[in-house]
Design an enzyme around this catalytic site. Structure first.
Site, PDB file in Angstrom:
ATOM      1  N   HIS A   1       5.670   1.004  -5.953  1.00 16.84           N
ATOM      2  CA  HIS A   1       5.864   1.578  -4.087  1.00 16.84           C
ATOM      3  C   HIS A   1       6.098  -0.010  -3.755  1.00 16.84           C
ATOM      4  O   HIS A   1       6.875  -0.129  -2.973  1.00 16.84           O
ATOM      5  CB  HIS A   1       3.947   2.097  -3.191  1.00 16.84           C
TER       6      HIS A   1
ATOM      7  N   ASP B   1      -1.553  -5.746   1.124  1.00 15.80           N
ATOM      8  CA  ASP B   1      -3.063  -5.874   0.867  1.00 15.80           C
ATOM      9  C   ASP B   1      -4.206  -5.248  -0.257  1.00 15.80           C
ATOM     10  O   ASP B   1      -3.789  -4.192  -1.173  1.00 15.80           O
ATOM     11  CB  ASP B   1      -3.665  -4.165   2.048  1.00 15.80           C
TER      12      ASP B   1
HETATM   13  C1  BDR Z   1       0.785   2.515  -1.094  1.00 15.68           C
HETATM   14  O1  BDR Z   1      -0.332   2.511  -0.606  1.00 15.68           O
HETATM   15  C2  BDR Z   1      -1.122   1.495  -1.392  1.00 15.68           C
HETATM   16  O2  BDR Z   1      -2.455   2.033  -1.965  1.00 15.68           O
HETATM   17  C3  BDR Z   1      -0.870   1.131  -2.650  1.00 15.68           C
HETATM   18  O3  BDR Z   1      -0.447  -0.147  -2.317  1.00 15.68           O
HETATM   19  C4  BDR Z   1       1.089   1.065  -1.845  1.00 15.68           C
HETATM   20  O4  BDR Z   1       1.382   0.042  -0.560  1.00 15.68           O
HETATM   21  C5  BDR Z   1       1.141   3.701  -1.718  1.00 15.68           C
HETATM   22  O5  BDR Z   1       1.111   4.880  -0.978  1.00 15.68           O
HETATM   23 CA    CA Z   2       0.253  -1.831  -0.711  1.00 14.50          CA
END
Ligand code: BDR
Ligand code: CA
Length: 308
Positions: free
Chosen positions: A241, A9
């Site tokens: 992340h 995303d």
């Molecule tokens: C996740 O949430 C999104 O904002 C980041 O891309 C990551 O996949 C972290 O909590």
């Molecule tokens: Ca993400």
């Protein structure tokens, strides 16, 4: 080489994860699928194409879900975290390439059937595309090689609410479907990703490397650093992340896991919370609980475009 479908995303850490993945010889990214989440699905698709273009890579992109599985979308997107454009407000061009016409969910089903036991799915956004694929073609559960998911906060607090992590919070029912499907899942949640911070000085080095792509990533990640510093004064870095999910797909020995069932709370104050289930409950998944953060960071940095 693992054949990978990468479900994104595309916000800032997704962009870093894409760079890391396409620069990793262990992975053959056969296609990227997009989902709403950090931004609307059209923006996620545009960002994915733009990032690939900056990286000089031509990999097919397929647009997917534009809303949660069976609830109304949450208000707004994560613009305060990832910028108005989802890329830290650095996007100053429209990508020349377009997404393929096939729907992401159908692409996932088709590839898994065409390449039985060969496809790894790395999913780093809301789990809507994967849940739709499993609902439409449950037979793929037995045919997927493995699934690495960035999402959840099983033994630690959340990041968008005290209980929930953003990807799961965005579509808790999709996560519930995926965790209960029997897919061979490794869950890379905040339990480990909040231990893998990218210090600001590494990003300054990308800027100083003198390449256009290095500057693009440095400016983008600078926005993310500002958000992290503002939300957690003194933290000294931003969470890697989505890149950690790529790292775990390349080298599972970077993490230690617990093999347990994971449930999802889908209402009330704890909506979107991922909870460990009792020992008897099936199916089980691999939940990451520890990470060798220095080894991961070194590996990640070496593979970034202006890495050292
Ligand atoms: C996740 O949430 C999104 O904002 C980041 O891309 C990551 O996949 C972290 O909590
Ligand atoms: Ca993400």
């Amino acid at each position: 080489m693992k054949k990978v479908i990468f479900d994104v995303d595309t916000g800032i850490d997704d962009a870093m994860a894409i760079a890391y993945a396409v620069n990793s010889p262990e992975l053959d990214i056969i296609g990227l699928t997009t989902c709403y989440g950090n931004v609307a699905v059209d923006e996620a698709t545009r960002n994915t194409l733009a990032v690939l273009e900056k990286l000089g890579r031509n990999i097919p992109v397929f647009a997917g879900a534009d809303k949660p599985l069976n609830r109304n979308p949450r208000e707004g997107f994560a613009k305060h975290v990832h910028g108005e454009d989802g890329l830290g407000n650095v996007l100053d061009f429209e990508p020349q390439t377009s997404a393929k016409s096939e729907y992401a969910v159908d692409y996932i089903i088709e590839q898994v059937k065409k390449l039985p036991h060969e496809v790894t799915i790395i999913a780093v956004g809301p789990l809507t595309n994967l849940a739709l694929a499993v609902q439409k073609a449950p037979e793929i559960v037995e045919l997927v090689s493995d699934v690495v998911i960035m999402g959840g906060a099983v033994f630690v607090p959340g990041n968008v609410t005290p209980h929930a992590e953003a990807n799961i919070f965005t579509d808790p029912e999709a996560a519930e479907v995926v965790f209960a499907s029997g897919l061979p899942i490794t869950l890379v949640g905040l339990d480990v990703t909040m231990q893998t911070l990218l210090p600001r000085q590494n990003v300054d080095a990308w800027r100083n490397a003198g390449s256009e792509v290095g500057e693009f990533f440095a400016n983008m990640v600078g926005f993310y650093h500002d958000f992290y510093e503002c939300a957690n004064p003194g933290i000294g870095g931003c969470g890697l992340h989505d890149p950690l999910a790529v790292g775990v797909a390349i080298d599972p020995s970077l993490v230690k896991t617990k093999y347990i069932g994971v449930g999802v709370i889908t209402e009330g104050e704890e909506d979107g919370r991922t909870v460990p289930l009792s020992e008897e409950e099936e199916p089980k998944i691999n939940v990451c609980t520890e990470v060798d953060a220095p080894r991961f960071l070194e590996h990640f940095l070496k593979r970034m475009p202006a890495g050292q």
